[in-house]
Structures are given as C-alpha cells and as structure tokens.
Design a protein around this motif. Structure first.
Motif, PDB file in Angstrom:
ATOM      1  N   THR A 471       8.694  21.955  53.974  1.00  0.00           N
ATOM      2  CA  THR A 471       9.993  22.101  53.307  1.00  0.00           C
ATOM      3  C   THR A 471      10.605  23.485  53.504  1.00  0.00           C
ATOM      4  OG1 THR A 471       8.946  22.751  51.213  1.00  0.00           O
ATOM      5  CG2 THR A 471       9.373  20.408  51.548  1.00  0.00           C
ATOM      6  N   ASN A 472       9.924  24.357  54.248  1.00  0.00           N
ATOM      7  CA  ASN A 472      10.494  25.686  54.519  1.00  0.00           C
ATOM      8  C   ASN A 472      11.877  25.551  55.149  1.00  0.00           C
ATOM      9  OD1 ASN A 472       8.439  27.218  53.506  1.00  0.00           O
ATOM     10  ND2 ASN A 472       7.803  28.104  55.454  1.00  0.00           N
ATOM     11  N   HIS A 473      12.820  26.350  54.690  1.00  0.00           N
ATOM     12  CA  HIS A 473      14.184  26.440  55.237  1.00  0.00           C
ATOM     13  C   HIS A 473      15.048  25.219  54.904  1.00  0.00           C
ATOM     14  CE1 HIS A 473      12.522  29.759  57.525  1.00  0.00           C
ATOM     15  NE2 HIS A 473      11.669  28.963  58.093  1.00  0.00           N
ATOM     16  N   LEU A 474      14.511  24.257  54.154  1.00  0.00           N
ATOM     17  CA  LEU A 474      15.288  23.058  53.837  1.00  0.00           C
ATOM     18  C   LEU A 474      15.898  23.169  52.443  1.00  0.00           C
ATOM     19  CD1 LEU A 474      12.944  20.208  55.143  1.00  0.00           C
ATOM     20  CD2 LEU A 474      14.908  21.226  56.305  1.00  0.00           C
ATOM     21  N   ASP A 475      17.124  22.619  52.280  1.00  0.00           N
ATOM     22  CA  ASP A 475      17.733  22.601  50.959  1.00  0.00           C
ATOM     23  C   ASP A 475      17.115  21.484  50.130  1.00  0.00           C
ATOM     24  OD1 ASP A 475      19.046  20.199  51.742  1.00  0.00           O
ATOM     25  OD2 ASP A 475      20.685  21.364  52.606  1.00  0.00           O
ATOM     26  N   ILE A 476      17.488  21.442  48.855  1.00  0.00           N
ATOM     27  CA  ILE A 476      16.854  20.497  47.930  1.00  0.00           C
ATOM     28  C   ILE A 476      17.083  19.056  48.362  1.00  0.00           C
ATOM     29  CG2 ILE A 476      16.948  19.598  45.574  1.00  0.00           C
ATOM     30  CD1 ILE A 476      17.308  22.464  44.597  1.00  0.00           C
ATOM     31  N   THR A 477      18.297  18.736  48.818  1.00  0.00           N
ATOM     32  CA  THR A 477      18.596  17.363  49.235  1.00  0.00           C
ATOM     33  C   THR A 477      17.669  16.924  50.364  1.00  0.00           C
ATOM     34  OG1 THR A 477      20.929  17.630  48.627  1.00  0.00           O
ATOM     35  CG2 THR A 477      20.388  15.823  50.113  1.00  0.00           C
ATOM     36  N   SER A 478      17.502  17.764  51.373  1.00  0.00           N
ATOM     37  CA  SER A 478      16.630  17.431  52.503  1.00  0.00           C
ATOM     38  C   SER A 478      15.181  17.314  52.056  1.00  0.00           C
ATOM     39  CB  SER A 478      16.753  18.490  53.603  1.00  0.00           C
ATOM     40  OG  SER A 478      18.071  18.529  54.110  1.00  0.00           O
ATOM     41  N   ARG A 479      14.743  18.182  51.132  1.00  0.00           N
ATOM     42  CA  ARG A 479      13.374  18.109  50.624  1.00  0.00           C
ATOM     43  C   ARG A 479      13.115  16.764  49.952  1.00  0.00           C
ATOM     44  NH1 ARG A 479      11.434  24.055  48.599  1.00  0.00           N
ATOM     45  NH2 ARG A 479      12.450  25.249  50.238  1.00  0.00           N
ATOM     46  N   GLU A 480      14.081  16.313  49.171  1.00  0.00           N
ATOM     47  CA  GLU A 480      13.909  15.048  48.463  1.00  0.00           C
ATOM     48  C   GLU A 480      13.874  13.872  49.432  1.00  0.00           C
ATOM     49  OE1 GLU A 480      17.075  15.232  45.623  1.00  0.00           O
ATOM     50  OE2 GLU A 480      15.858  16.332  44.158  1.00  0.00           O
ATOM     51  N   GLU A 481      14.665  13.961  50.505  1.00  0.00           N
ATOM     52  CA  GLU A 481      14.651  12.898  51.519  1.00  0.00           C
ATOM     53  C   GLU A 481      13.305  12.840  52.234  1.00  0.00           C
ATOM     54  OE1 GLU A 481      18.043  14.010  53.796  1.00  0.00           O
ATOM     55  OE2 GLU A 481      19.442  13.487  52.205  1.00  0.00           O
ATOM     56  N   ILE A 482      12.744  14.005  52.562  1.00  0.00           N
ATOM     57  CA  ILE A 482      11.437  14.050  53.212  1.00  0.00           C
ATOM     58  C   ILE A 482      10.365  13.503  52.280  1.00  0.00           C
ATOM     59  CG2 ILE A 482       9.638  15.614  54.069  1.00  0.00           C
ATOM     60  CD1 ILE A 482      11.853  17.313  55.256  1.00  0.00           C
ATOM     61  N   GLU A 483      10.459  13.831  50.996  1.00  0.00           N
ATOM     62  CA  GLU A 483       9.505  13.302  50.016  1.00  0.00           C
ATOM     63  C   GLU A 483       9.482  11.776  50.044  1.00  0.00           C
ATOM     64  OE1 GLU A 483       9.944  16.929  46.769  1.00  0.00           O
ATOM     65  OE2 GLU A 483      10.794  14.956  46.324  1.00  0.00           O
ATOM     66  N   GLN A 484      10.666  11.174  50.057  1.00  0.00           N
ATOM     67  CA  GLN A 484      10.742   9.714  50.060  1.00  0.00           C
ATOM     68  C   GLN A 484      10.110   9.128  51.316  1.00  0.00           C
ATOM     69  OE1 GLN A 484      14.861   8.689  49.477  1.00  0.00           O
ATOM     70  NE2 GLN A 484      14.947   9.564  47.430  1.00  0.00           N
ATOM     71  N   ILE A 485      10.370   9.775  52.453  1.00  0.00           N
ATOM     72  CA  ILE A 485       9.810   9.291  53.724  1.00  0.00           C
ATOM     73  C   ILE A 485       8.295   9.374  53.707  1.00  0.00           C
ATOM     74  CG2 ILE A 485       9.642   9.799  56.199  1.00  0.00           C
ATOM     75  CD1 ILE A 485      12.619  10.721  56.007  1.00  0.00           C
ATOM     76  N   ILE A 486       7.758  10.514  53.253  1.00  0.00           N
ATOM     77  CA  ILE A 486       6.306  10.725  53.262  1.00  0.00           C
ATOM     78  C   ILE A 486       5.620   9.833  52.233  1.00  0.00           C
ATOM     79  CG2 ILE A 486       4.480  12.428  52.849  1.00  0.00           C
ATOM     80  CD1 ILE A 486       6.392  14.538  53.981  1.00  0.00           C
TER      81      ILE A 486
END
Length: 528
Positions: A471-486
């Motif tokens: 999640t380095n360098h990612l904003d909160i929206t992108s972090r949440e999207e990655i969470e859902q994918i993982i």
C-alpha cells in the motif's frame, strides 16, 4: 482561532486544484486531511503555512503564530543526527554560549561585578524558559521513541531518504510550535514507533493537521477529518471510522435524492411535451402558457449532482493457480548474517496452505531478508528453507525499479501476452488512460509504479502471494480496492506492511521476528 481559510481557490496552469475551500483551525484541534493522490492535500498545507498564496479567497493566521512544517529533507552533510538536531535550535545555542562565557569568566578568580551576576541570572532564566536545560534529554527520548537511537551518531549523508524525513519530523516535533503540519508522518516508522507517535500526539495539547493514508493512525489520533474531493472540502467531526460511516450515509442519501429528483424532472419534461402537443393540436394558447410555466419551474430547480457510482482506480482479480500441498514453507534451524551481523540464528517456522500471515518485526529485524530467502534471491548460511510441492509464488516488491527506465509503460507491459488493444484495456483498469501508457518508467510516481506492478501481477497465476509494503504510495481509495481484491484470493498470503488497517483486514496470524527467531501468534482483530 489559529488559521482561517475563506473561499480559497488555487490553480496550477489555469487548472483549479482547490476550489472555494473554507476552514477554521482552532487551538488544540487534531485534524486528519484525506483525499486521493493529486487532490491538493499538500497544496492546502502550503497555503496554511504561507509557502504558497491563494489565487482567490483569504488565508488568515493569528498574529505571531508559530507553524512547524516538514518542507524538505535535511541536506546531506558530515553532521551527526544528534548534532543536527541540537543545532536546529540556534537561540538555545546562542544563550548556551553566553552562559559558557560567563562561567569561564567566573572560573578565573577575578572580581565579579554585580551586573555580571545579574546578567548571568537573566540568561539562566531565559535558557530554562526556551527549553535549553531539557533539549538533549528530549532529543534522546524522541530518538528512542522513534526507534532511531542507533542512528544518533550517524552522519546525515549516510541516511536513506526515508530516514532523513524521519529526522526532519523529529526536529519539528521538538520545536515549541503552536501548529504542526505533518505530511504522511507514519511512513518509514515501524509498529513501536507508530505507537509512540500516536501517544505523543494524543497527549499533546498542541494543534495538528495531518495528511495521512494510514486509516488506523487517523482513527487513533484525530478528532476531525477534512476530505478533499474534486477540489472541494468537507469537514467530518469525528475520526476515520466516523467519517466512513457518515460518508456512506451521505452517498446513500445523495443517490436516493438524485433518483427522486430525476423522476420529478422526467415527469415535468413529459408534461411540457404533452402541453405543447395539445397546444399544437387545439391551437389553444392556454396549453402553451402552461408549458412555459413548467419550463420556468424546471429552470429554477437546483440540480442535485449525479452520484459517481464507480470511483474505482483499480479493477482486477488475482488468478489462483491450482492449490498447493498442505505445507507451503518449511524453515528449520536457519542461520543468516551480513558482515558478521546475525539476522537469524537457528530460526524455525512453518507456513501452511491458506495461512494469511502478517510478517512483523522492527525495522532491520530481517523481514525483507526472509522474503528474499523464500524467493531464492538469497541463500541461508546454514539450515533449510523448503518450498512445498506445487507452490507457485506471486510477489510484489517494496522497492520497484526497472532495468530500462527509459522504456515506455506499454512496451514494458508487453511482457504480458496479448494484443496492444487488450494490453491497453488492462492498463486502463489500473488508471493508465490514453497517453499515460506512453510515459517513461522513470517518470512514474511511486503510486503509479505500484499500480503497474499490480497490473502485471494480476495477469499471472499463483497460489502463494507475497506482498512487501503493497500500500506504499497509494491513497485510501486504492488501498481499499486492493484489500477487496486480496480478500477474495483463496491461496496462501504473506504480507509485510506498516499499514495496520490493511493488516487487520487481510491477515489472521502474525509471524514476528524477534531476537533472530520466529514467533507465531493469532492476530487480534480490532477492525471488522
């Protein structure tokens, strides 16, 4: 009131970054500033401190207000960290030199004049008032709290970029400012240092404005959230969890109100067409007049903006390889050292199929080394690391670099099979649109590099996923999207992350490196 922004607008190259921003910052307030990358958060901090000026509107500050802000990294020099921090307080050093002058004078045995004693006493009072007597203790305490004591005598020139930023943050926290503006303060901090910083801010009576993508940190330390979205700001009077709940309710209400208004507008438009049709058929002026009245009413309606139903910047899913055996990783009595510095000594652990593990430990404890051992990029000095049968690894590194930095994004992505049209469509799913695919790799931001590597990773198939600070360098929206994918991935997961919110969402176990050994424990869930 310390700082007030009234209808502030800021443009870059004629393009508005911030529009009609109004905000009041009062004594003791602790405000979290959030928004997508490029939304204008850092610009807003610069407006507050006065580094940049507003194109319209006003920014007012209380007279003699002292604002501390990490504007840049300290310059590389032969100064030690401790000496740099000491010398960052010139007034204290000036008074200290004067005290030393008088103490040397008094030690000569010469006659002492009353005015000299009086001046010496005044200097002592001033030195105490400006924190001179406690400065060294405060520096040592803060270095210890930030787990940076081992770098006390290190030269600034030998520090990494992240370490230099940490030194600069320590410097501003040592100052007696009224307002502290912190930009991503938890970057480069390990778990213990984050806990210390949280406690420091919570117990402080000072005012803090904090730009952060660390949701757990925002939950712990701030009392208000200021969101920057589409150039506009909105204040939520609570922590991050409160903001999420309120934001969701607002969006649900907006969607409902928009739907009702659209239904009403369609009814009016249909009625206008009917009145005009009846007027044409009967040549009756009353029908035309009625249509005109409805048109005027329609023009006066204050339109509700259409809700953005899909704000995703990352769209994709992990491709799972066929399952591996029950034992994914077997580690027995491993030894590993660098330059006679031991990292592991007779360390043992196991990772099983479908484990979701957070690999933890202080900075420098060996987390990245262990990942390199698993990947085969490093070899153990002694002992055994065995990867189970049918295990295939997908890996996202913390530091993303490229052999050919001059290469274009699209050319680099051609390592993935597919036509150019297909590849561009995949890249668009990770927010590389239009001309973005022709950017040189060297010109990509940290967040863009992470998204590009995620795009590649998600075209591969594997059953053991290793993520090093994803999640380095990612904003909160992108972090949440990655969470859902993982979260939807059914294989084995090993993550290293300082993002405790992310860890809470993904991991179920901890594998902690301490004293050159592994310790396994269950992860206590604090976030649903």
């Amino acid at each position: 009131m310390f700082i007030q922004l009234n209808q502030v607008t800021k443009n870059y190259g004629g393009i508005p970054v911030l529009e009609d921003i109004s905000l009041e910052i009062h004594k003791g307030h602790k405000i979290g500033l959030i928004g997508e990358n490029g939304s204008g958060k850092s610009t807003l901090l610069k407006l507050m401190v006065g580094i940049e000026g507003a194109d319209s509107g006003t920014v007012s500050r209380k007279k003699n207000l002292i604002i501390s802000y990490v504007q840049q990294m300290p310059k590389s020099s032969s100064e030690s960290v401790f000496h740099y921090l000491i010398e960052s307080f010139p007034k204290i050093q000036e008074v200290k030199q004067l005290l030393s002058y008088f103490e040397t004078l008094f030690s000569t045995g010469e006659a002492i004049e009353e005015k000299q004693l009086l001046r010496y006493g005044q200097l002592q009072e001033e030195y105490e008032k400006i924190g001179g007597y406690t400065l060294e203790d405060r520096i040592i305490s803060m270095l210890k709290g930030m787990n940076f004591s081992h770098k006390k005598e290190a030269y600034l020139s030998t520090l990494s970029g992240g370490e230099k930023i940490l030194v600069e943050m320590i410097r501003i926290l040592l100052t007696e400012a009224d307002v502290y503006l912190l930009d991503e303060p938890t970057n480069h901090l390990d778990k213990e240092a984050m806990g210390w910083l949280e406690s420091f801010i919570k117990n402080s009576k000072k005012t803090f404005v904090i730009v952060s993508h660390d949701r757990y940190f925002l939950d712990e330390v701030v009392q208000e959230i200021l969101e920057i979205e589409d150039g506009n700001s909105q204040l939520f009077r609570g922590n991050y969890s409160f903001y999420k709940k309120e934001k969701r309710q607002q969006e649900e209400k907006l969607a409902k109100d928009y739907a009702l208004q659209q239904k009403e507008i369609q009814k009016m438009q249909l009625a206008i067409r009917r009145y005009r049709q009846w007027g044409n058929e009967s040549d009756n002026e009353k029908f035309y007049k009625k249509a005109k009245e409805l048109e005027h009413r329609l023009e006066k309606i204050q339109r509700i903006r259409k809700p953005i139903t899909d704000k995703k910047t990352i769209r994709g899913e992990l491709i799972e390889e066929k399952r591996s055996g029950k034992e994914v990783v077997y580690v027995e009595n491993i030894w590993k050292s660098y330059d006679e510095q031991a990292i592991f000594e007779e360390a043992n652990c196991k990772i099983h199929w479908k484990d979701r593990i957070s690999l933890e430990g202080r900075n420098g404890s060996g987390k990245t080394t262990f990942i390199q051992l698993l990947l085969g990029s490093e070899l153990v000095d002694a002992g055994v690391i065995s990867i189970g049968p049918a295990v295939s690894i997908g890996y996202l590194p913390q530091t993303i670099s490229y052999k050919n930095e001059e290469q274009r994004v699209l050319d680099y992505f051609k390592e993935v099979e597919g036509t150019e049209e297909v590849l561009r469509r995949i890249l668009a799913n990770y927010s590389f649109f239009g001309e973005d695919v022709f950017k040189r790799l060297k010109d990509l931001s940290g967040g863009e590099r992470v998204r590009l590597e995620l795009a590649k990773l998600m075209q591969q198939s594997f059953n053991f996923l290793i993520l090093d600070e994803p999640t380095n360098h990612l904003d909160i929206t992108s972090r949440e999207e990655i969470e859902q994918i993982i979260q939807s991935f059914n294989g084995t997961i090993l993550i290293v992350s300082h993002d405790r919110y992310f860890v809470q969402k993904i991991a179920e176990k901890r594998l902690t490196i301490r004293d050159k050994q592994f310790t396994e424990s269950l992860l206590e869930k604090k976030i649903g």
